[in-house]
Design a protein around this motif. Structure first.
Motif, PDB file in Angstrom:
ATOM      1  N   LEU A 177       0.827  -1.206   0.000  1.00 14.31           N
ATOM      2  CA  LEU A 177       0.000   0.000   0.000  1.00 14.31           C
ATOM      3  C   LEU A 177       0.862   1.258   0.000  1.00 14.31           C
ATOM      4  N   PRO A 179      -6.294   3.402  -3.951  1.00 18.74           N
ATOM      5  CA  PRO A 179      -6.777   2.179  -3.298  1.00 18.74           C
ATOM      6  C   PRO A 179      -6.321   0.926  -4.028  1.00 18.74           C
ATOM      7  N   THR A 212      -6.922  -3.380  -4.115  1.00 20.28           N
ATOM      8  CA  THR A 212      -7.788  -4.475  -3.666  1.00 20.28           C
ATOM      9  C   THR A 212      -6.974  -5.581  -3.017  1.00 20.28           C
ATOM     10  N   CYS A 213      -7.646  -6.385  -2.211  1.00 20.21           N
ATOM     11  CA  CYS A 213      -6.984  -7.527  -1.576  1.00 20.21           C
ATOM     12  C   CYS A 213      -6.428  -8.489  -2.623  1.00 20.21           C
ATOM     13  N   MET A 239      -6.535  -7.649   6.812  1.00 22.34           N
ATOM     14  CA  MET A 239      -6.857  -6.268   6.441  1.00 22.34           C
ATOM     15  C   MET A 239      -7.978  -5.724   7.328  1.00 22.34           C
ATOM     16  N   ARG A 267      -7.525  -2.500   9.651  1.00 22.40           N
ATOM     17  CA  ARG A 267      -8.461  -1.376   9.554  1.00 22.40           C
ATOM     18  C   ARG A 267      -9.016  -1.016  10.933  1.00 22.40           C
ATOM     19  N   VAL A 297      -5.073   1.134   8.297  1.00 24.33           N
ATOM     20  CA  VAL A 297      -5.489   1.262   6.903  1.00 24.33           C
ATOM     21  C   VAL A 297      -6.939   1.738   6.873  1.00 24.33           C
ATOM     22  N   SER A 308     -10.505   1.843   4.064  1.00 24.66           N
ATOM     23  CA  SER A 308     -11.020   1.073   2.931  1.00 24.66           C
ATOM     24  C   SER A 308     -12.248   1.738   2.349  1.00 24.66           C
ATOM     25  N   TYR A 312      -8.002  -0.738  -0.409  1.00 25.82           N
ATOM     26  CA  TYR A 312      -7.395  -0.287   0.844  1.00 25.82           C
ATOM     27  C   TYR A 312      -6.290   0.711   0.557  1.00 25.82           C
ATOM     28  N   TRP A 313      -6.043   1.597   1.534  1.00 25.05           N
ATOM     29  CA  TRP A 313      -4.898   2.496   1.481  1.00 25.05           C
ATOM     30  C   TRP A 313      -4.456   2.764   2.924  1.00 25.05           C
TER      31      TRP A 313
END
Length: 345
Positions: A237, A243, A245-246, A264, A268, A273, A275, A283-284
């Motif tokens: 990330l 963003p 994705t997984c 994740m 979060r 992170v 989302s 995610y970022w």
């Protein structure tokens, strides 16, 4: 052919859009639809040519399921629209047997007596369609589940196994003595159960851990896979502009997707992170990469650095070790200068 839909009695856990194969009709998936609906999922066999945007319930997990040539269409569609998971059953990647008559076609399609009878009595089923299949898409699918019978003479299993070997985040389930119509063959219950497990893993984060034999001896200090995977994901990330994705993180960092989904969520919740769902979702990092420490990651996914044996007379010693290691890791950023304290001075 009109759209057929099977819905759960309670809340919808996700929608599976099923794309049938050569000669098949939506009615042939009634048993599959009822079984998945009983597990809380909506099953849709859409009308050909209909807009995929209308197949799925907003806000719920979205899955594509394709059988036979429908698997090739689902594969291509998964490259064009946002879906959470892809199931490819009986995928025809190489030429196989072309049955000579109806009796032979039933035999290569299914060994299930109930489905054999349904095929014989379906007035809309199109016989003799198991001819040459189109070529598969050139781009590989992301994280699919591949279901296949090892006795499939219509679509031999060998090239499907070779495809699975090229997909480190995918999984392959081969059913012994299974023939072409995997979802309606003698092992249809096992096939449906495997799909439900996949949907739960992707949509709800439910992960079944493999049984691992305990080693006779282990190092005094061990770094868990959870911490290792989390650090890799955060570094992925840190190098991204938006963003991610997984599925992309898992593929780039070679992390099992099922494990990553839960991690994740933990990251979060710890505020490391952020989302977003939807077409631009992913995610970022919630903070600058240099401000997130390894210690924070350990606490988020493992809780503590040291696990002390109950009743240990040296518990105070190990608690002090936990404090000192946690203090050290709390000064080490996930990305940036990782030198020792002396090296930084």
């Amino acid at each position: 052919m009109t759209t057929r839909t099977w819905t759960p009695q309670g809340a919808n856990r996700g929608t599976l859009a099923v794309l049938p194969g050569r000669g098949e009709t939506p009615a042939l998936y009634e048993r599959f639809g009822r079984r998945l609906a009983a597990d809380g999922y909506t099953v849709v066999v859409p009308e050909p040519g209909s807009d995929p945007g209308g197949w799925f319930e907003p806000g719920a997990a979205r899955f594509l399921v394709g059988t036979d040539t429908g698997a090739l269409r689902a594969w291509q569609l998964a490259l064009e629209i946002e879906v959470d998971g892809l199931v490819l059953a009986g995928t025809p990647l190489a030429g196989g047997e072309r049955p000579a008559d109806r009796a032979a076609e039933i035999g290569v399609r299914t060994s299930c007596p109930v489905h054999r009878e349904r095929l014989e009595n379906d007035p809309d089923f199109q016989w003799g369609q198991l001819t040459a299949a189109p070529a598969p898409p050139e781009r590989l699918p992301e994280v699919p589940v591949l279901l296949h019978g090892d006795a499939d003479s219509v679509a031999p299993v060998a090239p499907v196994a070779a495809l699975a070997a090229r997909l480190p985040q995918g999984s392959l389930a081969v059913f012994e003595d299974g023939v072409h119509d995997v979802l309606n063959d003698q092992h249809h219950r096992s096939a449906a159960a495997r799909i439900v497990l996949f949907c739960e893993e992707i949509g709800k984060g439910a992960v079944v851990l493999p049984e691992v034999a305990k080693p006779r001896r282990s190092a005094p200090v061990q770094v868990s896979a959870r911490v290792d995977y989390s650090l890799r994901a955060l570094r992925e990330l840190a190098g991204a502009e938006g963003p991610v994705t997984c599925a992309v993180i898992a593929r780039n960092q070679r992390i099992p997707l099922n494990s990553l989904v839960n991690l994740m969520i933990a990251l979060r919740r710890a505020g490391l992170v952020a989302s977003q769902r939807g077409c631009d979702g992913g995610y970022w990092l919630a903070r600058a990469a240099g401000e997130i420490t390894v210690g924070e990651v350990v606490r988020a996914v493992d809780g503590a650095v040291v696990s002390v044996h109950n009743g240990s007379p040296d518990a105070a010693l190990w608690r002090e070790l936990d404090r000192q290691v946690a203090d050290f890791l709390g000064r080490v950023p996930v990305v940036g200068d990782r030198g020792t304290e002396e090296g930084r001075g």
